[in-house]
Design a protein around this motif. Sequence first.
Motif, PDB file in Angstrom:
ATOM      1  N   PHE A   1      29.673 118.352 -29.110  1.00 56.65           N
ATOM      2  CA  PHE A   1      29.007 118.370 -30.540  1.00 56.65           C
ATOM      3  C   PHE A   1      27.589 118.274 -30.462  1.00 56.65           C
ATOM      4  CE2 PHE A   1      33.414 117.584 -30.747  1.00 56.65           C
ATOM      5  CZ  PHE A   1      33.921 118.088 -32.063  1.00 56.65           C
ATOM      6  N   PRO A   2      26.710 118.856 -30.145  1.00 58.20           N
ATOM      7  CA  PRO A   2      25.203 118.831 -29.935  1.00 58.20           C
ATOM      8  C   PRO A   2      24.742 118.729 -31.207  1.00 58.20           C
ATOM      9  CG  PRO A   2      25.819 121.007 -29.249  1.00 58.20           C
ATOM     10  CD  PRO A   2      27.295 120.363 -29.442  1.00 58.20           C
ATOM     11  N   GLY A   3      23.782 117.434 -31.238  1.00 61.34           N
ATOM     12  CA  GLY A   3      23.169 117.223 -32.548  1.00 61.34           C
ATOM     13  C   GLY A   3      23.869 116.609 -33.488  1.00 61.34           C
ATOM     14  N   GLU A   4      25.206 116.614 -33.574  1.00 66.49           N
ATOM     15  CA  GLU A   4      25.983 115.882 -34.440  1.00 66.49           C
ATOM     16  C   GLU A   4      25.844 114.512 -34.597  1.00 66.49           C
ATOM     17  OE1 GLU A   4      28.148 117.004 -37.703  1.00 66.49           O
ATOM     18  OE2 GLU A   4      27.857 118.577 -36.153  1.00 66.49           O
ATOM     19  N   THR A   5      25.617 113.881 -35.817  1.00 62.85           N
ATOM     20  CA  THR A   5      25.563 112.561 -35.626  1.00 62.85           C
ATOM     21  C   THR A   5      27.217 111.981 -36.077  1.00 62.85           C
ATOM     22  OG1 THR A   5      23.697 112.565 -37.182  1.00 62.85           O
ATOM     23  CG2 THR A   5      24.582 110.326 -37.035  1.00 62.85           C
ATOM     24  N   PRO A   6      27.504 111.230 -34.847  1.00 62.69           N
ATOM     25  CA  PRO A   6      28.804 110.547 -34.954  1.00 62.69           C
ATOM     26  C   PRO A   6      29.099 109.977 -36.152  1.00 62.69           C
ATOM     27  CG  PRO A   6      27.712 110.038 -32.900  1.00 62.69           C
ATOM     28  CD  PRO A   6      26.826 110.593 -33.902  1.00 62.69           C
ATOM     29  N   VAL A   7      30.391 110.004 -36.576  1.00 61.76           N
ATOM     30  CA  VAL A   7      31.096 109.019 -37.633  1.00 61.76           C
ATOM     31  C   VAL A   7      31.251 107.664 -37.153  1.00 61.76           C
ATOM     32  CG1 VAL A   7      32.868 108.709 -39.166  1.00 61.76           C
ATOM     33  CG2 VAL A   7      31.796 111.275 -38.863  1.00 61.76           C
ATOM     34  N   THR A   8      30.544 106.880 -37.735  1.00 60.42           N
ATOM     35  CA  THR A   8      30.876 105.355 -37.444  1.00 60.42           C
ATOM     36  C   THR A   8      32.437 104.869 -37.787  1.00 60.42           C
ATOM     37  OG1 THR A   8      30.416 104.178 -39.610  1.00 60.42           O
ATOM     38  CG2 THR A   8      28.649 104.690 -38.002  1.00 60.42           C
ATOM     39  N   MET A   9      32.832 104.123 -37.059  1.00 56.53           N
ATOM     40  CA  MET A   9      34.284 103.522 -37.251  1.00 56.53           C
ATOM     41  C   MET A   9      34.339 102.820 -38.479  1.00 56.53           C
ATOM     42  SD  MET A   9      35.409 104.764 -34.605  1.00 56.53           S
ATOM     43  CE  MET A   9      37.204 104.229 -34.700  1.00 56.53           C
ATOM     44  N   LYS A  10      33.359 102.268 -39.217  1.00 50.78           N
ATOM     45  CA  LYS A  10      33.399 101.624 -40.485  1.00 50.78           C
ATOM     46  C   LYS A  10      33.629 102.898 -41.413  1.00 50.78           C
ATOM     47  CE  LYS A  10      33.639  97.425 -41.476  1.00 50.78           C
ATOM     48  NZ  LYS A  10      35.105  97.267 -41.574  1.00 50.78           N
ATOM     49  N   GLN A  11      32.798 104.193 -41.154  1.00 50.63           N
ATOM     50  CA  GLN A  11      32.813 105.370 -42.276  1.00 50.63           C
ATOM     51  C   GLN A  11      34.132 105.739 -42.168  1.00 50.63           C
ATOM     52  OE1 GLN A  11      29.473 107.328 -40.408  1.00 50.63           O
ATOM     53  NE2 GLN A  11      28.638 107.341 -42.439  1.00 50.63           N
ATOM     54  N   LEU A  12      34.786 105.830 -40.987  1.00 47.49           N
ATOM     55  CA  LEU A  12      36.247 106.271 -40.884  1.00 47.49           C
ATOM     56  C   LEU A  12      37.162 105.550 -41.637  1.00 47.49           C
ATOM     57  CD1 LEU A  12      37.818 108.598 -39.093  1.00 47.49           C
ATOM     58  CD2 LEU A  12      38.393 106.542 -37.876  1.00 47.49           C
TER      59      LEU A  12
ATOM     60  N   TYR B   1      41.703 101.090 -34.121  1.00 39.50           N
ATOM     61  CA  TYR B   1      40.774 100.439 -34.875  1.00 39.50           C
ATOM     62  C   TYR B   1      41.614 100.370 -36.349  1.00 39.50           C
ATOM     63  CZ  TYR B   1      36.422  99.747 -37.196  1.00 39.50           C
ATOM     64  OH  TYR B   1      35.320  99.268 -38.069  1.00 39.50           O
ATOM     65  N   LEU B   2      42.032 101.310 -36.869  1.00 43.07           N
ATOM     66  CA  LEU B   2      42.782 101.139 -38.084  1.00 43.07           C
ATOM     67  C   LEU B   2      43.778 100.072 -38.275  1.00 43.07           C
ATOM     68  CD1 LEU B   2      42.779 104.940 -39.197  1.00 43.07           C
ATOM     69  CD2 LEU B   2      41.071 103.237 -39.877  1.00 43.07           C
TER      70      LEU B   2
ATOM     71  N   CYS C   1      48.309 108.977 -40.527  1.00 33.93           N
ATOM     72  CA  CYS C   1      48.669 109.557 -39.235  1.00 33.93           C
ATOM     73  C   CYS C   1      47.363 109.939 -38.637  1.00 33.93           C
ATOM     74  CB  CYS C   1      49.526 110.963 -39.247  1.00 33.93           C
ATOM     75  SG  CYS C   1      49.815 111.498 -37.581  1.00 33.93           S
ATOM     76  N   THR C   2      47.320 109.411 -37.228  1.00 35.20           N
ATOM     77  CA  THR C   2      46.176 109.677 -36.519  1.00 35.20           C
ATOM     78  C   THR C   2      46.484 110.078 -35.174  1.00 35.20           C
ATOM     79  OG1 THR C   2      45.816 107.561 -35.487  1.00 35.20           O
ATOM     80  CG2 THR C   2      44.839 107.667 -37.537  1.00 35.20           C
ATOM     81  N   ALA C   3      47.652 110.836 -35.243  1.00 39.19           N
ATOM     82  CA  ALA C   3      48.337 111.515 -34.103  1.00 39.19           C
ATOM     83  C   ALA C   3      48.176 112.910 -34.598  1.00 39.19           C
ATOM     84  CB  ALA C   3      49.807 111.050 -33.603  1.00 39.19           C
ATOM     85  N   GLY C   4      47.362 113.568 -33.716  1.00 38.96           N
ATOM     86  CA  GLY C   4      47.172 115.216 -33.939  1.00 38.96           C
ATOM     87  C   GLY C   4      47.042 115.915 -32.728  1.00 38.96           C
ATOM     88  N   PRO C   5      48.042 115.793 -31.656  1.00 42.15           N
ATOM     89  CA  PRO C   5      47.792 116.633 -30.815  1.00 42.15           C
ATOM     90  C   PRO C   5      47.360 117.890 -30.907  1.00 42.15           C
ATOM     91  CG  PRO C   5      49.982 116.204 -30.815  1.00 42.15           C
ATOM     92  CD  PRO C   5      49.311 115.235 -31.994  1.00 42.15           C
TER      93      PRO C   5
END
Length: 197
Positions: free
Chosen positions: A167-178, A15-16, A61-65
Amino acid sequence: MKIVIIGASGTMGSYLVNAFEKEHEVIGADRNNPNIKVDITSPPSITRMFELIGPFDALICTAGPTYVGPWKTLTDATFRNGVEGKMMGQINLVLIGQDYINAQGSFTLISGAVTHEPQKNFANASAANAAIDGFVRAAAIELPKGIRINAVSPTVIENSPQYFPFFPGETPVTMKQLEYGFRKSIFGTNSGYIISL
Ligand SMILES: NC(=O)c1ccc[n+]([C@@H]2O[C@H](COP(=O)([O-])OP(=O)(O)OC[C@H]3O[C@@H](n4cnc5c(N)ncnc54)[C@H](OP(=O)(O)O)[C@@H]3O)[C@@H](O)[C@H]2O)c1
């Protein structure tokens, strides 16, 4: 700006790459990349990558195994996935990369909200993230040449529905926010910040 994105084939990375390559020279890297291959668990592989890429202005860096799994399956061996991957892999990108990045350049590492809000199965990520957050704060006061460093720390993201049940009840972060979290780090002036999303 010449921007290196490690983990370019992943959910966040792809995405980035797409978001930033419209305005910048983007160089993607990961273990199976057709152009620039890197395994961040191997310091010689990281050095080879930087030699190929040459000077650059920003590294994401978005690689974080890490190891994701039930508590009972945590062992020295499984835990080392996060220690050698998300923790030392990213730290070595900075320790080695500081000799290749241009003055006033920036590093942006990936952390995660499970550092402060643990979820079952993610103890390895919680520990590796906390190490990254500490490293970012410490490195910011020591890096030379005006180099900045921050971490982006999201909760589960909208393009990873496979993780929603964890992640019950967690509002996902949108890709735009990321994307804007990373923009804040790369194009802003702050250093040593954990950008929580
Ligand atoms: N997804 C979420 O909801 C979420 C939320 C918060 C935090 N995070 C964190 O964000 C990071 C990225 O998440 P994601 O969902 O984008 O992951 P992903 O889709 O699995 O992508 C990971 C990327 O990293 C690369 N990679 C993996 N191991 C590598 C290694 N040893 N050396 C070099 N590249 C490697 C992968 O490509 P190859 O395997 O081909 O090398 C891929 O390009 C992870 O650390 C995760 O803990 C994720």
